[in-house]
Write a protein that holds these residues in place. Structure first.
Motif, PDB file in Angstrom:
ATOM      1  N   ARG A   1       7.467  10.141  11.467  1.00 32.04           N
ATOM      2  CA  ARG A   1       8.582  11.014  11.079  1.00 32.04           C
ATOM      3  C   ARG A   1       8.597  11.159   9.559  1.00 32.04           C
ATOM      4  O   ARG A   1       8.393  10.169   8.839  1.00 32.04           O
ATOM      5  CB  ARG A   1       9.914  10.412  11.533  1.00 32.04           C
ATOM      6  CG  ARG A   1      10.221  10.644  12.992  1.00 32.04           C
ATOM      7  CD  ARG A   1      11.487   9.890  13.367  1.00 32.04           C
ATOM      8  NE  ARG A   1      11.250   8.451  13.414  1.00 32.04           N
ATOM      9  CZ  ARG A   1      12.208   7.542  13.249  1.00 32.04           C
ATOM     10  NH1 ARG A   1      13.445   7.918  13.015  1.00 32.04           N
ATOM     11  NH2 ARG A   1      11.922   6.260  13.317  1.00 32.04           N
ATOM     12  N   GLU A   2       8.839  12.375   9.067  1.00 34.85           N
ATOM     13  CA  GLU A   2       8.920  12.592   7.621  1.00 34.85           C
ATOM     14  C   GLU A   2      10.388  12.625   7.211  1.00 34.85           C
ATOM     15  O   GLU A   2      11.192  13.323   7.825  1.00 34.85           O
ATOM     16  CB  GLU A   2       8.219  13.900   7.251  1.00 34.85           C
ATOM     17  CG  GLU A   2       6.726  13.811   7.462  1.00 34.85           C
ATOM     18  CD  GLU A   2       5.991  14.987   6.867  1.00 34.85           C
ATOM     19  OE1 GLU A   2       6.547  16.095   6.887  1.00 34.85           O
ATOM     20  OE2 GLU A   2       4.863  14.785   6.386  1.00 34.85           O
ATOM     21  N   LEU A   3      10.719  11.871   6.165  1.00 34.27           N
ATOM     22  CA  LEU A   3      12.118  11.753   5.746  1.00 34.27           C
ATOM     23  C   LEU A   3      12.222  12.059   4.259  1.00 34.27           C
ATOM     24  O   LEU A   3      11.297  11.804   3.493  1.00 34.27           O
ATOM     25  CB  LEU A   3      12.627  10.332   5.984  1.00 34.27           C
ATOM     26  CG  LEU A   3      12.531   9.788   7.406  1.00 34.27           C
ATOM     27  CD1 LEU A   3      12.748   8.291   7.385  1.00 34.27           C
ATOM     28  CD2 LEU A   3      13.564  10.458   8.297  1.00 34.27           C
TER      29      LEU A   3
ATOM     30  N   GLU B   1       6.877  13.874  -2.196  1.00 36.16           N
ATOM     31  CA  GLU B   1       8.333  13.776  -2.354  1.00 36.16           C
ATOM     32  C   GLU B   1       9.019  13.351  -1.064  1.00 36.16           C
ATOM     33  O   GLU B   1      10.254  13.261  -1.022  1.00 36.16           O
ATOM     34  CB  GLU B   1       8.878  15.114  -2.856  1.00 36.16           C
ATOM     35  CG  GLU B   1       8.435  15.329  -4.304  1.00 36.16           C
ATOM     36  CD  GLU B   1       8.960  16.574  -4.950  1.00 36.16           C
ATOM     37  OE1 GLU B   1       9.359  17.486  -4.211  1.00 36.16           O
ATOM     38  OE2 GLU B   1       8.950  16.624  -6.178  1.00 36.16           O
ATOM     39  N   LEU B   2       8.243  13.098  -0.024  1.00 38.13           N
ATOM     40  CA  LEU B   2       8.800  12.628   1.242  1.00 38.13           C
ATOM     41  C   LEU B   2       8.284  11.224   1.531  1.00 38.13           C
ATOM     42  O   LEU B   2       7.309  10.759   0.930  1.00 38.13           O
ATOM     43  CB  LEU B   2       8.408  13.560   2.392  1.00 38.13           C
ATOM     44  CG  LEU B   2       8.898  15.013   2.321  1.00 38.13           C
ATOM     45  CD1 LEU B   2       8.375  15.786   3.522  1.00 38.13           C
ATOM     46  CD2 LEU B   2      10.408  15.082   2.258  1.00 38.13           C
ATOM     47  N   VAL B   3       8.948  10.557   2.465  1.00 33.37           N
ATOM     48  CA  VAL B   3       8.439   9.281   2.954  1.00 33.37           C
ATOM     49  C   VAL B   3       8.173   9.431   4.445  1.00 33.37           C
ATOM     50  O   VAL B   3       8.737  10.316   5.099  1.00 33.37           O
ATOM     51  CB  VAL B   3       9.432   8.122   2.696  1.00 33.37           C
ATOM     52  CG1 VAL B   3       9.426   7.736   1.234  1.00 33.37           C
ATOM     53  CG2 VAL B   3      10.830   8.499   3.153  1.00 33.37           C
ATOM     54  N   GLN B   4       7.296   8.591   4.991  1.00 33.69           N
ATOM     55  CA  GLN B   4       6.990   8.709   6.413  1.00 33.69           C
ATOM     56  C   GLN B   4       7.152   7.365   7.105  1.00 33.69           C
ATOM     57  O   GLN B   4       6.809   6.314   6.569  1.00 33.69           O
ATOM     58  CB  GLN B   4       5.571   9.237   6.604  1.00 33.69           C
ATOM     59  CG  GLN B   4       4.515   8.361   5.953  1.00 33.69           C
ATOM     60  CD  GLN B   4       3.125   8.940   6.114  1.00 33.69           C
ATOM     61  OE1 GLN B   4       2.942   9.967   6.762  1.00 33.69           O
ATOM     62  NE2 GLN B   4       2.137   8.281   5.526  1.00 33.69           N
TER      63      GLN B   4
ATOM     64  N   VAL C   1       0.868  -1.175   0.000  1.00 29.29           N
ATOM     65  CA  VAL C   1       0.000   0.000   0.000  1.00 29.29           C
ATOM     66  C   VAL C   1       0.908   1.229   0.000  1.00 29.29           C
ATOM     67  O   VAL C   1       1.771   1.349   0.862  1.00 29.29           O
ATOM     68  CB  VAL C   1      -0.917   0.018   1.247  1.00 29.29           C
ATOM     69  CG1 VAL C   1      -1.822   1.239   1.221  1.00 29.29           C
ATOM     70  CG2 VAL C   1      -1.729  -1.251   1.315  1.00 29.29           C
ATOM     71  N   CYS C   2       0.737   2.120  -0.973  1.00 26.83           N
ATOM     72  CA  CYS C   2       1.683   3.219  -1.179  1.00 26.83           C
ATOM     73  C   CYS C   2       1.914   4.048   0.079  1.00 26.83           C
ATOM     74  O   CYS C   2       3.040   4.375   0.431  1.00 26.83           O
ATOM     75  CB  CYS C   2       1.181   4.127  -2.288  1.00 26.83           C
ATOM     76  SG  CYS C   2       0.796   3.235  -3.793  1.00 26.83           S
ATOM     77  N   TYR C   3       0.773   4.376   0.794  1.00 28.19           N
ATOM     78  CA  TYR C   3       0.910   5.342   1.893  1.00 28.19           C
ATOM     79  C   TYR C   3       1.428   4.728   3.178  1.00 28.19           C
ATOM     80  O   TYR C   3       1.517   5.395   4.195  1.00 28.19           O
ATOM     81  CB  TYR C   3      -0.422   6.065   2.121  1.00 28.19           C
ATOM     82  CG  TYR C   3      -0.844   6.864   0.905  1.00 28.19           C
ATOM     83  CD1 TYR C   3       0.108   7.614   0.199  1.00 28.19           C
ATOM     84  CD2 TYR C   3      -2.146   6.869   0.448  1.00 28.19           C
ATOM     85  CE1 TYR C   3      -0.247   8.326  -0.920  1.00 28.19           C
ATOM     86  CE2 TYR C   3      -2.511   7.587  -0.674  1.00 28.19           C
ATOM     87  CZ  TYR C   3      -1.548   8.312  -1.362  1.00 28.19           C
ATOM     88  OH  TYR C   3      -1.887   9.017  -2.476  1.00 28.19           O
ATOM     89  N   ASN C   4       1.794   3.428   3.140  1.00 30.39           N
ATOM     90  CA  ASN C   4       2.529   2.887   4.284  1.00 30.39           C
ATOM     91  C   ASN C   4       3.897   3.547   4.395  1.00 30.39           C
ATOM     92  O   ASN C   4       4.445   3.678   5.486  1.00 30.39           O
ATOM     93  CB  ASN C   4       2.715   1.378   4.130  1.00 30.39           C
ATOM     94  CG  ASN C   4       1.471   0.615   4.500  1.00 30.39           C
ATOM     95  OD1 ASN C   4       0.447   1.239   4.799  1.00 30.39           O
ATOM     96  ND2 ASN C   4       1.531  -0.699   4.475  1.00 30.39           N
ATOM     97  N   CYS C   5       4.445   3.959   3.263  1.00 29.43           N
ATOM     98  CA  CYS C   5       5.772   4.572   3.274  1.00 29.43           C
ATOM     99  C   CYS C   5       5.742   5.979   2.683  1.00 29.43           C
ATOM    100  O   CYS C   5       6.389   6.882   3.210  1.00 29.43           O
ATOM    101  CB  CYS C   5       6.765   3.729   2.485  1.00 29.43           C
ATOM    102  SG  CYS C   5       7.002   2.083   3.158  1.00 29.43           S
ATOM    103  N   HIS C   6       5.035   6.169   1.584  1.00 30.56           N
ATOM    104  CA  HIS C   6       4.985   7.503   0.971  1.00 30.56           C
ATOM    105  C   HIS C   6       4.084   8.401   1.799  1.00 30.56           C
ATOM    106  O   HIS C   6       3.101   7.960   2.384  1.00 30.56           O
ATOM    107  CB  HIS C   6       4.460   7.409  -0.467  1.00 30.56           C
ATOM    108  CG  HIS C   6       5.434   6.774  -1.406  1.00 30.56           C
ATOM    109  ND1 HIS C   6       6.527   7.435  -1.920  1.00 30.56           N
ATOM    110  CD2 HIS C   6       5.486   5.518  -1.914  1.00 30.56           C
ATOM    111  CE1 HIS C   6       7.201   6.610  -2.706  1.00 30.56           C
ATOM    112  NE2 HIS C   6       6.597   5.446  -2.720  1.00 30.56           N
TER     113      HIS C   6
END
Lengths: 318, 214
Positions: free
Chosen positions: B131-133, B123-126, B112-117
């Motif tokens: 935490r936003e990285l 343009e960030l990952v979470q 699922v995309c929003y597990n990481c994006h």
């Protein structure tokens, strides 16, 4: 005094000895062709290129060489290599570091058996390409077995890893109790204080006792003159490490002395695509290998029952 | 026959003998096996120390084409794309992202995309704890689920290292997760093996198999 090309016979006839112009010419013709035939029939001897030089023949034992004598030896080796390969190498005599004991750890869970370590080692350590000499042998075992009889080294599938198999590269285990050192009749191989068992290629007599004594099949013998293409020669060399060997001497893995004794990682570790190979100073509690021995499931040592106590550990991630 | 003739005869005989030896060596009459065909040299990919993939930070450093990472070239800001799922709750990868193969984990729950994006800023990952990285610093993101592996990686035990084991003498280069693992399908890819030891004359492959079976 006749001119040099005067028709007058320069050799005075001596009828009492029976030598006249005709018999002289005939004898010398027969003699000349006989000598030519002799030279041609001795042709195989011409292939013996690697006769020893006087300098190497009279060279002292490695441990008795003074720094000045060592410098001279290194210069001689550089000259010999340059003459043979057309590349001026940088040969050093690297001594073991204080407070360092090298240990290798190999992760059997991660290894995919791609054999890149084998060829990186060949390139780094100037091993003969033809005939082929390789220090690392990658064994493929079926899952659930570590029986050497079931190991296969010639596997060649289109892609690795193959389902149902695991891979175990075997190289010199740098034993704490090395049987190869015990059997050497001339002390041409010994264990240094950082744990690396080294060979002095100028002292080795090629008896191959050490090859027979090694339970890991880690030692290789140069049956013929090794051949390395000039453009593949690694010019960064060490006396006890990767300087070119000659016919009739043993060689084996030395943990890339020319790299590790200046603080770098060995070549097989750097090329491993999965990071299955770990190396370091086990006396440093913060090193990777100390962490592995403390925290990982370490399958103690290969052929532990031999009592050789290798410094090469195999471990699992999970 | 005088002495001289005898000497000549002996010399002639020797000449013939040595000439015969020359011919014999040349024709290889002693049955020495002919030399093996040369073993081919390995290709350069075998000794190449490059990682399996190039991570985003390296792409920036190499000044590579980064248009694939320019999310807002196509997407609209503050309007997170809606995910579509099929009847089996598998994500439907949109046509525009067809190059992405979803294969994270053995089950299907993590694809699922929003597990990481990050929905609010593509343009960030979470991480799991919010935490936003940046994309170029994704290692803590992986570590927020794969804790033991991150711990091993920090100790230098998981993943690739190169450079100096002795930190006093030089730097160590430790590769981040995405140098080897594709985050969308992180299983380490299969590789072509490098050539094995040359079997020489006797050990052809079928014979090996035969010997093993005995």
């Amino acid at each position: 005094m006749p001119a040099p090309n005067s028709p007058v016979n320069p050799v005075p006839a001596r009828p009492d000895a029976g030598v006249n112009r005709r018999s002289f010419l005939r004898t010398s013709a027969v003699l000349a062709s006989g000598l030519a035939a002799l030279a041609a029939s001795l042709a195989p001897l011409r292939e013996l290129k690697d006769y020893t030089s006087a300098e190497r023949f009279f060279q002292k034992y490695y441990k008795e060489l003074t720094p000045e004598e060592m410098a001279k030896v290194l210069k001689r080796i550089e000259n010999e290599v340059e003459q043979q390969y057309g590349v001026r190498p940088h040969v050093r005599d690297l001594k073991p570091m204080d407070g360092v004991e090298f240990v290798y750890a190999h992760n059997l869970t991660r290894c995919i058996g791609c054999r890149k370590c084998v060829h990186a080692c060949v390139a780094e350590n100037n091993q003969s390409r033809n005939p082929e000499i390789q220090y690392i042998r990658v064994l493929r075992f079926p899952h659930g077995s570590m029986d050497m009889e079931k190991a296969e080294q010639f596997y060649a599938p289109p892609s690795v890893p193959e389902p149902g198999y695991f891979y175990m590269p075997v190289q010199c285990q740098q034993c704490k109790n090395p049987p190869c050192v015990k059997v050497c009749p001339v002390h041409a191989t010994w264990q240094e204080k950082d744990g690396i068992t080294v060979i002095d290629y100028d002292w080795c007599i090629g008896c191959r006792y050490c090859e027979a004594a090694c339970p890991y099949w880690a030692r290789r013998f140069n049956f013929t003159q090794p051949s390395i293409p000039k453009d593949r020669l690694n010019p960064n060399m060490a006396y006890l490490g990767n300087r070119p060997r000659r016919q009739g001497v043993m060689e084996k893995c030395h943990f890339c002395i020319q790299r590790t004794r200046v603080g770098r990682y060995p070549a097989c570790l750097e090329v491993c695509p999965t990071g299955a190979r770990k190396f370091g100073n086990v006396l440093d509690p913060n090193s990777e290998v100390a962490y592995i021995l403390k925290n990982k499931r370490v399958f103690i040592q290969l052929k532990e029952e031999m009592g050789t106590s290798p410094r090469f550990f195999y471990y699992f991630d999970v | 026959m005088n002495q001289q003739d005898r000497a000549s005869a002996v010399l002639a005989a020797l000449t013939v003998a040595f000439a015969a030896l020359t011919a014999a060596f040349g024709l290889n009459l002693w049955g020495h096996t002919p030399p093996l065909p040369p073993i081919p040299l390995v290709e350069s990919w075998v000794t190449n120390t490059a990682t399996v993939r190039t991570n985003y930070a390296d792409l920036i450093r190499m000044k590579a084409d980064l248009s694939d990472f320019d999310c807002y070239g196509c997407h609209e800001k503050k309007k997170p794309p809606v995910l579509k799922f099929d009847a089996d709750h598998n994500i439907v990868v949109p046509e525009e992202h067809k190059d992405i193969v979803m294969g994270h984990g053995r089950h299907n729950r993590n694809n699922v995309c929003y597990n990481c994006h990050d929905e609010s800023n593509l343009e960030l990952v979470q991480t799991r704890d919010g935490r936003e990285l940046k994309l170029s610093e994704s290692t803590p993101l992986c570590g927020s689920c794969h804790g033991p592996t991150l711990r091993d990686w920090e100790a230098g035990v998981h993943g690739r290292t190169s450079g100096y084991w002795d930190r006093a003498l030089g730097p160590i280069d430790r590769k981040p997760c995405v140098s080897c693992h594709n985050p969308h399908a992180p299983r380490f890819p299969s590789r072509t093996p490098a050539p094995g030891p040359h079997p020489l004359r006797a050990l052809t492959r079928p014979m090996v198999a035969e010997e093993r079976s005995h």
